[in-house]
Design a protein around this motif. Structure first.
Motif, mmCIF file in Angstrom:
data_model
loop_
_atom_site.group_PDB
_atom_site.id
_atom_site.type_symbol
_atom_site.label_atom_id
_atom_site.label_comp_id
_atom_site.label_asym_id
_atom_site.label_seq_id
_atom_site.Cartn_x
_atom_site.Cartn_y
_atom_site.Cartn_z
ATOM 1 N N LEU A 49 0.884 -1.171 0.000
ATOM 2 C CA LEU A 49 0.000 0.000 0.000
ATOM 3 C C LEU A 49 0.913 1.211 0.000
ATOM 4 C CD1 LEU A 49 -2.551 -1.063 2.767
ATOM 5 C CD2 LEU A 49 -2.936 -1.051 0.299
ATOM 6 N N LEU A 50 0.667 2.143 -0.888
ATOM 7 C CA LEU A 50 1.622 3.220 -1.101
ATOM 8 C C LEU A 50 0.933 4.576 -1.183
ATOM 9 C CD1 LEU A 50 4.514 4.126 -1.847
ATOM 10 C CD2 LEU A 50 4.053 3.377 -4.179
ATOM 11 N N GLU A 51 1.302 5.465 -0.273
ATOM 12 C CA GLU A 51 0.852 6.860 -0.325
ATOM 13 C C GLU A 51 1.664 7.569 -1.403
ATOM 14 O OE1 GLU A 51 -0.607 10.075 -0.471
ATOM 15 O OE2 GLU A 51 -1.466 9.402 1.423
ATOM 16 N N VAL A 52 1.036 8.470 -2.127
ATOM 17 C CA VAL A 52 1.739 9.214 -3.175
ATOM 18 C C VAL A 52 2.611 10.312 -2.567
ATOM 19 C CG1 VAL A 52 1.418 10.752 -5.149
ATOM 20 C CG2 VAL A 52 0.029 8.684 -4.941
ATOM 21 N N ASP A 58 8.420 10.810 -4.361
ATOM 22 C CA ASP A 58 7.057 10.824 -4.887
ATOM 23 C C ASP A 58 6.603 9.370 -4.990
ATOM 24 O OD1 ASP A 58 5.390 10.407 -7.399
ATOM 25 O OD2 ASP A 58 5.313 12.584 -7.224
ATOM 26 N N GLY A 59 5.419 9.058 -4.478
ATOM 27 C CA GLY A 59 4.923 7.689 -4.509
ATOM 28 C C GLY A 59 4.804 7.128 -5.915
ATOM 29 N N PHE A 60 4.523 7.984 -6.898
ATOM 30 C CA PHE A 60 4.469 7.519 -8.286
ATOM 31 C C PHE A 60 5.850 7.023 -8.719
ATOM 32 C CE2 PHE A 60 1.072 10.958 -8.704
ATOM 33 C CZ PHE A 60 0.016 10.076 -8.584
ATOM 34 N N ARG A 61 6.866 7.778 -8.359
ATOM 35 C CA ARG A 61 8.239 7.410 -8.715
ATOM 36 C C ARG A 61 8.625 6.095 -8.024
ATOM 37 N NH1 ARG A 61 10.658 12.309 -8.032
ATOM 38 N NH2 ARG A 61 10.322 12.757 -10.208
ATOM 39 N N LEU A 62 8.250 5.961 -6.752
ATOM 40 C CA LEU A 62 8.555 4.730 -6.024
ATOM 41 C C LEU A 62 7.827 3.535 -6.643
ATOM 42 C CD1 LEU A 62 9.909 3.216 -3.715
ATOM 43 C CD2 LEU A 62 8.031 3.951 -2.230
ATOM 44 N N CYS A 63 6.595 3.713 -7.039
ATOM 45 C CA CYS A 63 5.832 2.650 -7.689
ATOM 46 C C CYS A 63 6.540 2.204 -8.971
ATOM 47 C CB CYS A 63 4.409 3.115 -7.987
ATOM 48 S SG CYS A 63 3.346 1.833 -8.693
ATOM 49 N N ALA A 64 6.992 3.162 -9.770
ATOM 50 C CA ALA A 64 7.712 2.831 -11.006
ATOM 51 C C ALA A 64 9.001 2.074 -10.694
ATOM 52 C CB ALA A 64 8.014 4.102 -11.792
ATOM 53 N N THR A 65 9.697 2.477 -9.641
ATOM 54 C CA THR A 65 10.921 1.782 -9.233
ATOM 55 C C THR A 65 10.625 0.338 -8.864
ATOM 56 O OG1 THR A 65 11.929 3.834 -8.435
ATOM 57 C CG2 THR A 65 12.807 1.774 -7.537
ATOM 58 N N THR A 72 10.605 -7.112 -6.924
ATOM 59 C CA THR A 72 9.344 -6.523 -6.453
ATOM 60 C C THR A 72 8.296 -6.339 -7.547
ATOM 61 O OG1 THR A 72 10.272 -4.293 -6.731
ATOM 62 C CG2 THR A 72 10.438 -5.292 -4.534
ATOM 63 N N GLN A 73 8.639 -6.608 -8.786
ATOM 64 C CA GLN A 73 7.733 -6.293 -9.893
ATOM 65 C C GLN A 73 6.420 -7.075 -9.859
ATOM 66 O OE1 GLN A 73 9.945 -6.995 -13.463
ATOM 67 N NE2 GLN A 73 9.873 -9.217 -13.272
ATOM 68 N N ASP A 74 6.395 -8.223 -9.210
ATOM 69 C CA ASP A 74 5.172 -9.027 -9.169
ATOM 70 C C ASP A 74 4.292 -8.747 -7.952
ATOM 71 O OD1 ASP A 74 5.788 -10.289 -11.570
ATOM 72 O OD2 ASP A 74 6.958 -11.841 -10.559
ATOM 73 N N ILE A 75 4.815 -8.012 -6.977
ATOM 74 C CA ILE A 75 4.031 -7.700 -5.786
ATOM 75 C C ILE A 75 2.995 -6.643 -6.154
ATOM 76 C CG2 ILE A 75 4.063 -6.853 -3.408
ATOM 77 C CD1 ILE A 75 7.049 -7.620 -3.323
ATOM 78 N N PRO A 76 1.716 -6.904 -5.892
ATOM 79 C CA PRO A 76 0.699 -5.904 -6.237
ATOM 80 C C PRO A 76 0.874 -4.627 -5.415
ATOM 81 C CG PRO A 76 -0.304 -7.825 -5.167
ATOM 82 C CD PRO A 76 1.145 -8.115 -5.318
ATOM 83 N N VAL A 77 0.623 -3.497 -6.075
ATOM 84 C CA VAL A 77 0.726 -2.181 -5.437
ATOM 85 C C VAL A 77 -0.628 -1.493 -5.537
ATOM 86 C CG1 VAL A 77 1.809 0.099 -5.523
ATOM 87 C CG2 VAL A 77 3.174 -1.947 -6.015
ATOM 88 N N ILE A 78 -1.116 -1.065 -4.390
ATOM 89 C CA ILE A 78 -2.319 -0.232 -4.349
ATOM 90 C C ILE A 78 -1.894 1.140 -3.868
ATOM 91 C CG2 ILE A 78 -4.562 0.173 -3.282
ATOM 92 C CD1 ILE A 78 -4.900 -2.841 -2.982
ATOM 93 N N VAL A 95 2.249 4.146 -14.086
ATOM 94 C CA VAL A 95 3.523 3.726 -13.494
ATOM 95 C C VAL A 95 3.458 2.311 -12.926
ATOM 96 C CG1 VAL A 95 4.333 6.075 -13.032
ATOM 97 C CG2 VAL A 95 3.063 4.831 -11.251
ATOM 98 N N GLY A 96 2.292 1.657 -13.073
ATOM 99 C CA GLY A 96 2.216 0.250 -12.718
ATOM 100 C C GLY A 96 1.364 -0.112 -11.516
ATOM 101 N N ALA A 97 0.641 0.839 -10.943
ATOM 102 C CA ALA A 97 -0.213 0.503 -9.797
ATOM 103 C C ALA A 97 -1.305 -0.473 -10.234
ATOM 104 C CB ALA A 97 -0.842 1.762 -9.212
ATOM 105 N N ASP A 98 -1.638 -1.396 -9.356
ATOM 106 C CA ASP A 98 -2.692 -2.368 -9.627
ATOM 107 C C ASP A 98 -4.067 -1.818 -9.262
ATOM 108 O OD1 ASP A 98 -1.220 -5.009 -10.332
ATOM 109 O OD2 ASP A 98 -0.136 -4.182 -8.631
ATOM 110 N N ASP A 99 -4.085 -0.846 -8.361
ATOM 111 C CA ASP A 99 -5.346 -0.236 -7.938
ATOM 112 C C ASP A 99 -5.034 1.147 -7.384
ATOM 113 O OD1 ASP A 99 -8.040 0.089 -7.399
ATOM 114 O OD2 ASP A 99 -8.219 -1.705 -6.159
#
Length: 159
Positions: A49-52, A58-65, A72-78, A95-99
Motif C-alpha cells: 500500500l503506497l501513499e503518493v 514521490d509515490g508515483f516514482r517509487l511505484c515505477a521503481t 518486487t515487480q510481481d508484488i501488487p501495489v495499491i 507507473v504500474g499501480a494495480d489499484d
C-alpha cells in the motif's frame, strides 16, 4: 498470515489501515520510500500500500521503481492516497499501480480490494511454485506437494 507493507508517514493512517484489515493481515508501516526499499530487501510481502505524498520521494516514482525491480515487480501495489484527481489516477496506473484508492475510503470496499489483490498474488505464486519445484515457501508456510504436506512456520519453528 498475509504480509502488507504500508508506505505512509501518518501513524493515524497506519492505525486506520490496521483496524480496517483486522488480524488476518500483518501490516508493516514505514514512513518513507527509502525505508520501504530497505524493508523489501529484508522481508517478503504479499501487497504494498503506497501513499503518493511521501517525505523523501514521490509515490508515483517509487511505484515505477518497484515495477522495474525483478524482486518486487510481481508484488501488487495499491496507491492509497489523498490525491484523487483523474490526472493523478492516470499517472498511478501508468507507473504500474494495480489499484488506486482515494482517502478517506469506505472500509468494506478497501478490505475487499486488498483481499482480492492478495488472493490473486498468493494463488499465482502458488501455481508458479508448484510447477517449478518439489518444495516452495511463502511467508509463514512451506509446501511439499509431492509429499502432500504443508508446514506452518512461526519465527522459524515448524508446526
Amino acid at each position: 498470515m498475509h504480509r502488507i507493507l504500508f508506505v505512509e508517514e501518518s501513524l493515524e493512517g497506519l492505525k486506520n489501515v490496521i483496524d480496517t484489515l483486522g488480524p488476518q493481515y500483518l501490516v508493516t508501516g514505514v514512513p518513507s520510500g527509502e525505508k520501504a526499499l530497505l524493508s523489501l530487501d529484508k522481508e517478503q510481502f504479499h501487497l504494498i500500500l503506497l501513499e503518493v505524498v511521501l517525505p523523501d520521494t514521490d509515490g508515483f516514482r517509487l511505484c515505477a521503481t518497484l515495477q522495474n525491480k525483478k524482486e518486487t515487480q510481481d508484488i501488487p501495489v495499491i496507491l492509497l492516497t489523498t490525491k484523487g484527481s483523474l490526472g493523478d489516477k492516470i499517472i498511478g496506473f501508468s507507473v504500474g499501480a494495480d489499484d488506486y484508492i482515494v482517502k478517506p475510503f469506505d472500509p468494506s470496499e478497501f478490505k475487499a480490494r486488498v483481499e482480492s489483490r492478495v488472493t490473486k498474488f498468493v494463488s499465482r505464486n502458488l501455481r508458479q511454485n508448484t510447477a517449478n519445484s518439489s518444495e516452495f515457501v511463502l511467508p509463514g508456510i512451506r509446501f511439499q506437494p509431492a509429499l502432500q504436506k504443508v508446514f506452518v512456520t512461526d519465527d522459524g519453528q515448524e508446526f
